[in-house]
Design a protein around this motif. Sequence first.
Motif, short mmCIF file in Angstrom:
data_model
loop_
_atom_site.label_atom_id
_atom_site.label_comp_id
_atom_site.label_asym_id
_atom_site.label_seq_id
_atom_site.Cartn_x
_atom_site.Cartn_y
_atom_site.Cartn_z
N LYS A 11 -26.66 -30.62 37.72
CA LYS A 11 -25.90 -31.84 37.94
C LYS A 11 -26.68 -33.13 38.49
CE LYS A 11 -21.63 -29.18 39.36
NZ LYS A 11 -22.27 -27.94 39.31
N ASP A 12 -26.47 -34.18 37.98
CA ASP A 12 -27.05 -35.26 38.51
C ASP A 12 -26.21 -35.93 39.46
OD1 ASP A 12 -24.95 -36.94 37.29
OD2 ASP A 12 -26.10 -37.24 35.51
N ALA A 13 -26.73 -36.71 40.33
CA ALA A 13 -25.93 -37.37 41.40
C ALA A 13 -24.81 -37.91 40.96
CB ALA A 13 -26.77 -38.51 42.15
N ARG A 14 -24.43 -38.75 40.02
CA ARG A 14 -23.13 -39.08 39.58
C ARG A 14 -22.18 -38.17 39.53
NH1 ARG A 14 -22.01 -44.25 37.35
NH2 ARG A 14 -24.19 -44.57 37.10
N THR A 15 -22.61 -36.96 38.73
CA THR A 15 -21.65 -36.04 38.47
C THR A 15 -21.34 -35.24 39.82
OG1 THR A 15 -22.44 -35.67 36.34
CG2 THR A 15 -21.38 -33.81 37.32
N PHE A 16 -22.13 -34.73 40.74
CA PHE A 16 -22.22 -34.17 41.90
C PHE A 16 -21.15 -35.15 42.69
CE2 PHE A 16 -23.43 -33.47 46.25
CZ PHE A 16 -23.26 -31.99 46.29
N PHE A 17 -21.64 -36.40 43.12
CA PHE A 17 -20.58 -36.96 43.94
C PHE A 17 -19.33 -37.16 43.31
CE2 PHE A 17 -24.68 -37.69 45.71
CZ PHE A 17 -24.81 -37.27 47.06
N GLY A 18 -19.33 -37.49 41.96
CA GLY A 18 -17.96 -37.75 41.34
C GLY A 18 -17.13 -36.64 41.32
N LEU A 19 -17.58 -35.40 41.33
CA LEU A 19 -16.68 -34.28 41.49
C LEU A 19 -16.22 -34.16 42.95
CD1 LEU A 19 -18.60 -31.61 39.49
CD2 LEU A 19 -16.35 -32.55 38.86
N LEU A 20 -16.87 -34.41 43.97
CA LEU A 20 -16.46 -34.21 45.19
C LEU A 20 -15.13 -35.35 45.65
CD1 LEU A 20 -19.95 -33.85 46.97
CD2 LEU A 20 -18.17 -32.08 46.64
N ILE A 21 -15.58 -36.69 45.04
CA ILE A 21 -14.50 -37.74 45.29
C ILE A 21 -13.31 -37.49 44.39
CG2 ILE A 21 -14.16 -40.14 44.57
CD1 ILE A 21 -17.50 -40.46 45.29
N LYS A 22 -13.41 -37.05 43.13
CA LYS A 22 -12.24 -36.74 42.26
C LYS A 22 -11.37 -35.91 42.91
CE LYS A 22 -11.12 -34.62 37.94
NZ LYS A 22 -11.67 -33.90 36.74
N ASN A 23 -11.86 -34.70 43.68
CA ASN A 23 -11.19 -33.70 44.35
C ASN A 23 -10.89 -34.09 45.72
OD1 ASN A 23 -10.71 -31.33 42.34
ND2 ASN A 23 -12.93 -31.89 41.96
N ASN A 24 -11.18 -35.09 46.36
CA ASN A 24 -10.59 -35.55 47.59
C ASN A 24 -11.27 -34.42 48.72
OD1 ASN A 24 -9.03 -37.92 46.98
ND2 ASN A 24 -7.66 -36.34 46.29
N VAL A 25 -12.51 -34.19 48.44
CA VAL A 25 -13.11 -33.44 49.44
C VAL A 25 -13.40 -33.99 50.81
CG1 VAL A 25 -15.43 -32.18 50.00
CG2 VAL A 25 -14.24 -31.57 47.67
N LYS A 26 -13.13 -33.38 51.98
CA LYS A 26 -13.34 -34.10 53.27
C LYS A 26 -14.59 -33.55 53.90
CE LYS A 26 -8.67 -34.75 54.24
NZ LYS A 26 -7.90 -34.42 53.26
#
Length: 144
Positions: A11-26
Amino acid sequence: MKLYTIGFTKKDARTFFGLLIKNNVKTVIDIRLNNHSQLAGFTKGKDLEYFLEAIAGIKYHYFIQAAPEESLLKNWQDKKITWSEYETAYKAMLVKRNILDRVDLKILDDGCLLCSEPTPDQCHRRLLAEYFKETIPDLEIRHI
């Protein structure tokens, strides 16, 4: 209650952080044995803690107690034991270490277990998530 898992490899950084944000990870709960290797790239311990907060307001928690013992991991990587043997030994290690007493269960709610494996199939993050589910029946596990 939702608990996510993610691996950073492939995963590149965009994908990694995007998945965390999209799923509302706290909170990202880092369960890697080695979180400071050069192979970790953008997920290197202190760097990851900074990026999570700066990019997405996500907290970081390093939970090394849930990482596999080095010898166990090496035996699996060197194919000296099967995946089934690894699973059994890892689960026994969780019990021996009293993992349930060492984690604040509140951080699991919208938390995300982090490891390096690209998929959860043969990764201790899946085993740990399933171990938590045995104690918290309403826990929903999502691999992202």
